[in-house]
Design a protein around this motif. Structure first.
Motif, PDB file in Angstrom:
ATOM      1  N   MET A   1       0.824  -1.208   0.000  1.00 55.34           N
ATOM      2  CA  MET A   1       0.000   0.000   0.000  1.00 55.34           C
ATOM      3  C   MET A   1       0.858   1.258   0.000  1.00 55.34           C
ATOM      4  SD  MET A   1      -3.294  -0.533  -0.155  1.00 55.34           S
ATOM      5  CE  MET A   1      -3.967   0.974   0.574  1.00 55.34           C
ATOM      6  N   PHE A   2       1.852   1.294   0.847  1.00 54.98           N
ATOM      7  CA  PHE A   2       2.651   2.512   0.978  1.00 54.98           C
ATOM      8  C   PHE A   2       3.732   2.618  -0.090  1.00 54.98           C
ATOM      9  CE2 PHE A   2       0.899   2.055   5.261  1.00 54.98           C
ATOM     10  CZ  PHE A   2       0.412   3.327   5.482  1.00 54.98           C
ATOM     11  N   GLN A   3       4.306   1.473  -0.468  1.00 51.10           N
ATOM     12  CA  GLN A   3       5.374   1.521  -1.455  1.00 51.10           C
ATOM     13  C   GLN A   3       4.822   1.624  -2.871  1.00 51.10           C
ATOM     14  OE1 GLN A   3       8.586   1.685  -0.843  1.00 51.10           O
ATOM     15  NE2 GLN A   3       9.196   1.664  -2.997  1.00 51.10           N
ATOM     16  N   GLY A   4       3.734   0.792  -3.097  1.00 50.93           N
ATOM     17  CA  GLY A   4       3.148   0.819  -4.432  1.00 50.93           C
ATOM     18  C   GLY A   4       4.070   0.175  -5.459  1.00 50.93           C
ATOM     19  N   GLY A   5       3.638   0.111  -6.669  1.00 47.41           N
ATOM     20  CA  GLY A   5       4.464  -0.453  -7.731  1.00 47.41           C
ATOM     21  C   GLY A   5       4.267  -1.953  -7.890  1.00 47.41           C
TER      22      GLY A   5
END
Length: 394
Positions: free
Chosen positions: A29-33
């Motif tokens: 969720m926070f890093q994404g990608g």
């Protein structure tokens, strides 16, 4: 919800799985990608499978134990098959099956059930020792792919294996010498009403008046009495010395071999031991042979000393014979055997005569002087297919 909290408190592995799932989701969720979400979705199936195992009912397994034979002789092998069955087809990566055996060993095996609803495990117990061996339960465990969670259960499946002592066909050419006319026992005259007259002879002190042959007496002018057939007792008591000894198992084999040989000759055989108060009365036949073998199966070496005058009196009829199997010849044992009074006594010692100490040689001389017959089985020779015995008799 309450069940989940209780489960989390009892099992830290479950808490660890949930924490890893939350961490991987938070990272995505926070890093994404692509990479972060790829890690999350790759880990998710393994975590979900581990959580399914948490609630998988191992008690739903049915375990059945099958055995090739529940009774055998010492040294033989037994094949055991464990059959597992279940109602669902949830794929199981592996199952560790562990059976605690009573013979100082544990059988541990890895199985791969997969989608199978029924599968089995077969193993062999080699060279079983004499005794009663009890199988109580089977313990098995399952786990996930990554080793995050493991679950085990124990299923009771009691079973007993009876291992009778082995015996040898005694090639004992002196049996006719030790066991007069093939019958161990003391002789006595048959009572008049149950006897068969075999001849006549001159009167001897102690003869009963009812034995007098009046016709022969009148013809010869000498008192003549009837000569009766000699009766020999077929009752034999085997007395096993349960003293702790490195040759105790060979003493068991010797006793079993004597049981087999004597009953085979049509004799009535009983059994007693120095470490137990249980006495098997003398009888004959195959049922008695099995009963005596079962007693020998349960026999154990003990440090209890019953030779100092504590041997039970009256455990064998006065006209029967006693065969004592010992592993060490001592004066204490000879004195203890005096409890059998006038019974014909034969001692079989599992020891080579050449290994006797000077004290044992003196005891041997005393035994012969007391009218006892001695036989010796050299250690290790009882493993031969046919066994010869060295005899010594007065």
């Amino acid at each position: 919800m309450g069940r989940m909290l209780t489960l989390l408190k009892k099992n830290r592995s479950v808490s660890g799985i949930l924490i890893l799932m939350l961490l991987s989701f938070s990272f995505a969720m926070f890093q994404g990608g692509f990479i972060s979400w790829f890690i999350f979705y790759t880990f998710l199936p393994f975590a979900v499978y581990a959580m399914i195992l948490v609630f998988y009912p191992l008690q739903a397994f049915d375990v059945e134990r099958k055995i090739s034979k529940q009774e055998c002789q010492a040294g033989e092998s037994v094949e055991i098959t464990l059959i597992f069955s279940r109602k669902n087809r949830l794929p199981l990566l592996y199952m560790v099956v562990e059976e605690e055996l009573p013979i100082d060993m544990t059988k541990r095996t890895l199985l791969f059930p997969g989608f199978k609803r029924s599968f089995n495990l077969t193993y062999t117990l080699d060279s079983l020792p004499r005794g009663e061996h009890f199988l109580h339960a089977v313990r098995f465990s399952i786990g996930d792919f990554l080793g995050l969670y493991e679950k085990e259960a124990t299923m009771r499946s009691p079973m007993k294996i009876t291992v009778f002592p082995t015996y040898q066909e005694l090639n004992y050419k002196h049996l006719e010498y030790v066991f007069t006319q093939g019958q161990v026992g003391s002789s006595k005259k048959r009572q008049r009403e149950h006897s068969v007259v075999s001849g006549i002879r001159e009167y001897q002190p102690g003869d009963q008046l009812s034995w007098i042959n009046w016709k022969a007496t009148a013809r010869t002018s000498e008192i003549m009495t009837k000569e009766f057939e000699e009766q020999r007792s077929h009752d034999t008591l085997l007395l096993l010395d349960e003293q702790v000894s490195p040759f105790f198992e060979e003493a068991i084999v010797l006793t079993a071999s004597l049981v087999h040989a004597l009953i085979k000759r049509g004799m009535d055989v009983g059994l007693a031991s120095t470490g137990s108060r249980e006495v098997v009365p003398a009888r004959g036949g195959s049922k008695q042979r099995r009963k005596l073998f079962y007693q020998l199966t349960k026999a154990k070496a003990t440090s209890i000393n019953v030779w100092n005058g504590k041997l039970q009196k009256g455990i064998v009829p006065s006209n029967a014979s006693v065969i004592c199997v010992i592993t060490e010849l001592t004066m204490e044992k000879l004195d203890g055997l005096s409890a059998f009074g006038g019974n014909q006594m034969t001692l079989f010692c599992v020891k080579s005569p050449g290994d006797f100490t000077s004290e044992e040689k003196n005891v041997k001389s005393v035994a012969l002087a007391r009218g006892m017959k001695l036989g010796f089985f050299e250690p290790g020779h009882l493993q031969n297919e046919r066994t010869e015995v060295k005899a010594n008799a007065r």
